[in-house]
Design an enzyme around this catalytic site. Structure first.
Site, PDB file in Angstrom:
ATOM      1  N   GLU A 161     -10.711  17.789 -20.916  1.00 33.38           N
ATOM      2  CA  GLU A 161     -10.164  17.818 -22.271  1.00 33.38           C
ATOM      3  C   GLU A 161     -11.218  17.510 -23.339  1.00 33.38           C
ATOM      4  O   GLU A 161     -11.080  16.588 -24.150  1.00 33.38           O
ATOM      5  CB  GLU A 161      -8.991  16.840 -22.398  1.00 33.38           C
ATOM      6  CG  GLU A 161      -7.798  17.213 -21.547  1.00 33.38           C
ATOM      7  CD  GLU A 161      -6.616  16.281 -21.711  1.00 33.38           C
ATOM      8  OE1 GLU A 161      -5.488  16.684 -21.424  1.00 33.38           O
ATOM      9  OE2 GLU A 161      -6.834  15.107 -22.131  1.00 33.38           O
ATOM     10  N   GLU A 202      -2.410  20.561 -16.228  1.00 30.91           N
ATOM     11  CA  GLU A 202      -1.638  19.322 -16.367  1.00 30.91           C
ATOM     12  C   GLU A 202      -0.296  19.622 -17.021  1.00 30.91           C
ATOM     13  O   GLU A 202      -0.226  20.370 -17.997  1.00 30.91           O
ATOM     14  CB  GLU A 202      -2.378  18.297 -17.243  1.00 30.91           C
ATOM     15  CG  GLU A 202      -3.599  17.673 -16.630  1.00 30.91           C
ATOM     16  CD  GLU A 202      -4.178  16.590 -17.543  1.00 30.91           C
ATOM     17  OE1 GLU A 202      -3.425  16.046 -18.382  1.00 30.91           O
ATOM     18  OE2 GLU A 202      -5.381  16.298 -17.417  1.00 30.91           O
TER      19      GLU A 202
END
Length: 669
Positions: free
Chosen positions: A153, A308
């Site tokens: 991320e 995710e």
């Protein structure tokens, strides 16, 4: 040569983040057995493991990781091995404080959380290369390793740095971009407010200023930070490609993430992956569906992995609602329907300590295999085993929406006629209509090949760089239909106004000019009239002068009453439609519905409200997803004369299919 994703993972990937270093070794074998039972075939390992792998500088401990990879492989579970660089260890910041990112106020971030590094720190990049080199050499031949998960991320918590090293890097970046200080002055328009620079070292960050920032400088700083973080990713990729040239690499993207230009990033990824956490309070998650479509579009339709999501509830909202029974499975199938070849979770086992200990997981705190969460996971994982034919299946869209990250940055900089404009809200306004009508949508940047589409929508395309208007003109000239919304075609890549009358680069294509903008106050509305029907508009009004276009809706009120609000213009074999205001959802729905009917673009099936229908095609086999988001069952009529196969039951289906509430049917034909 790097292996194709479908070669590495010939099945729908199913699993999640696995953090064995947070658990005693006694859990590891149990975890592998539970994963096997649940149909897990891929897990991400070592995402936040730097401090455990390299406990001191140059001292590496791989014993525990060796053991984990061996256990997973022996249970038939592949690994997306992370490079462990997402959170630097405390010793690195202590020994080399220059690796820490710095805030606008000049104060350095501290250790104790994550992502506190400066992407411009040479010492940090050196440490990253050392760690990644060690890991790549150690595991280059391990049979469990299917792909590399680089960092995690990027930019999520820290996408700007104001350190001295970043400032020097910014100046170097500007010098490479503009070559001479005179050229920079021209491109930044520094004669305004006596901002002219005589030397590169006079340039500072666009920070801590008493009033408005120079928009050209601010835009370049955003570009610089995007590229700096991207270079950090590419530093790792180069190491991995050199040592493990066959193993695919990726990093995970995020939802509604503004700082990074994902179209550019995707060019350097073998697989697009992203993280999605719909809030159950939003109801049917159409905005996340949009981002599924966007992620699928980043590499020209190549399927993505959802790296995710959560099984039940997150831990970081004000109120963390739990997904109701069936929602996790239904939303996961929506992911697959929209191009997802992987359905993954954060995380495998619910944490006992740390900031995310209340974040849901595939195995809850109870460790009970009979829990609702694990049972739903087990059902989904074993169902996905029946969908191997879907791997690498594509979506055939005839509608595209233009999405441009740099335009997003520019249109929301300060100093605009209306400083509450939201680029995403404009994109959502048009996407939602197609979503509710079950019309497949791709996303394109302004330079993309548009020849495969019949309809292209460009919401608030404020920034148009040199030549981009030619691409749109060619699309319409060859028979395409283009819809452009207000405040488009206004500025160039430096955020300088295109001279020649708004919207100068699109003026010929749209057949009009905008003489003035008339932004509306927060509570102000107007009405437009189209074919005798009234619709409410708000936010904005363009004062339009026709130059060949025809008005199809006019304003009813205010000093610009009876002037055009929506226009259409024939250009070559196609037509362009301009919407010079912010209409109600009902008006946009009706306008687009008329265009779709005219172009003969329709949904795969006619279905009740709140039923999502999506198609994917692979090797002349079409997979039809019918997802019931209602709380009641529905019966859907199918095409006559077609025999379908229910992919989850292997039964033949004709004429109609019955779908329970919060359930899905996947039919192939």
């Amino acid at each position: 040569m790097v292996k194709q994703i479908k070669e590495v993972m010939p099945h729908i990937a199913f699993g999640g983040d696995y953090n064995p270093e947070q658990w005693d070794e006694q859990f590891w074998l149990e975890d592998a057995k539970l994963m096997q039972e649940a149909g897990v075939n891929l897990v991400s390992v070592a995402i936040f493991s730097w401090s455990v792998i390299e406990r001191k500088e140059g001292q590496f401990d791989f014993v525990w990781l060796d053991k984990i990879l061996d256990i997973l492989h022996s249970h038939g579970i592949g690994v997306a091995l992370a490079t462990a660089t997402a959170s630097p260890p405390a010793w690195l910041s202590k020994e080399y404080p220059e690796v820490l990112a710095v805030q606008k106020n000049g104060v350095a971030y501290q250790v104790g959380s994550r992502q506190h590094y400066s992407p411009n720190s040479k010492r940090f990049r050196y440490a990253v290369k050392q760690l990644v080199t060690e890991m790549a050499n150690r595991y280059k031949d391990h049979p469990a390793v299917k792909m590399w998960h680089i960092n995690n991320e990027y930019g999520c918590h820290l996408s700007e740095c104001y350190s001295e090293e970043s400032l020097q890097a910014f100046r170097t970046w500007l010098k490479a971009r503009y070559q001479t200080i005179d050229n920079l002055n021209k491109k930044w328009g520094t004669n305004f407010w006596s901002q002219r620079y005589n030397a590169w070292d006079e340039i500072q960050f666009p920070a801590n200023l008493p009033t408005f920032y120079n928009p050209s400088q601010k835009l370049d700083y955003k570009r610089f930070m995007d590229e700096a973080i991207f270079e950090l990713y590419k530093t790792e990729k180069e190491v991995l490609r050199d040592i493990t040239p066959e193993i695919p690499v990726f990093t995970n993207f995020m939802y509604e993430f503004k700082p990074l230009n994902y179209f550019e990033w995707a060019k350097d990824m073998d697989l697009v992956t992203w993280d999605s956490y719909p809030d159950p309070r939003e109801g049917k998650p159409y905005r996340h569906a949009m981002h599924h479509d966007l992620m699928r579009s980043l590499k020209n339709g190549q399927p993505f992995y959802l790296m995710e999501q959560v099984t039940s509830h997150v831990n970081w909202r004000d109120i963390n609602l739990t997904k109701k029974p069936g929602e996790m499975r239904l939303w996961s199938y929506s992911t697959v329907a929209r191009g997802g070849d992987g359905v993954m979770y954060f995380q495998w086992r619910q944490g006992r300590a740390g900031a995310e200990k209340f974040h849901g997981a595939m195995v809850p705190h109870s460790n009970n295999p009979e829990s609702r969460t694990y049972q739903e996971i087990k059902q989904l994982g074993n169902e996905l085993k029946q969908l191997d034919g879907l791997v690498d299946a594509r979506t055939n869209a005839k509608v595209a929406i233009v999405f441009d990250w740099e335009n997003w940055w520019a249109v929301e900089l300060e100093g605009k006629p209306h400083n509450k404009l939201s680029y995403l809200d404009q994109v959502y306004q048009y996407y939602r209509v197609f979503y509710e009508k079950n019309i497949a949508v791709d996303f394109v940047d302004p330079t993309s090949d548009l020849s495969e589409y019949q309809l292209v929508v460009a919401p608030m395309l404020y920034m148009i760089r040199e030549g981009e208007e030619k691409n749109l003109e060619q699309f319409v000239d060859q028979g395409g239909t283009l819809v452009v919304s207000f405040f488009s075609g206004i500025a160039d890549q430096q955020d300088h106004i295109h001279l020649g009358g708004y919207p100068a680069p699109l003026r010929k294509l749209l057949g009009l000019t905008v003489e003035e903008f008339a932004p509306m106050a927060d509570d102000e509305t107007n009405t437009i009239v189209a074919n005798g029907e009234l619709s409410t508009v708000d936010t904005w009004a363009d004062i339009i002068k026709l130059e060949g276009a025809k008005s199809i809706a006019t304003f009813k009120e205010n000093w610009y009453q009876n002037s055009p609000a929506v226009t259409i213009h024939q250009y070559g074999k196609g037509s362009s439609i301009y919407i010079g205001t912010n209409p109600s959802e009902a008006y946009v729905d009706k306008l687009l519905e008329g265009i779709l009917q005219q172009l003969n673009i329709s949904a795969p099936l006619s279905v009740p409200n709140n039923v999502e229908v999506v198609e994917r095609t692979n090797n002349n086999q079409t997979y039809l997803f019918i997802l019931n988001h209602n709380t009641d069952p529905v019966t859907v009529s199918l095409d006559k004369g077609v025999t379908y196969t229910n992919c989850l039951s292997n039964q033949k289906v004709t004429d109609e299919v019955h779908i329970e509430h919060t359930d899905v049917a996947i039919l192939s034909y």
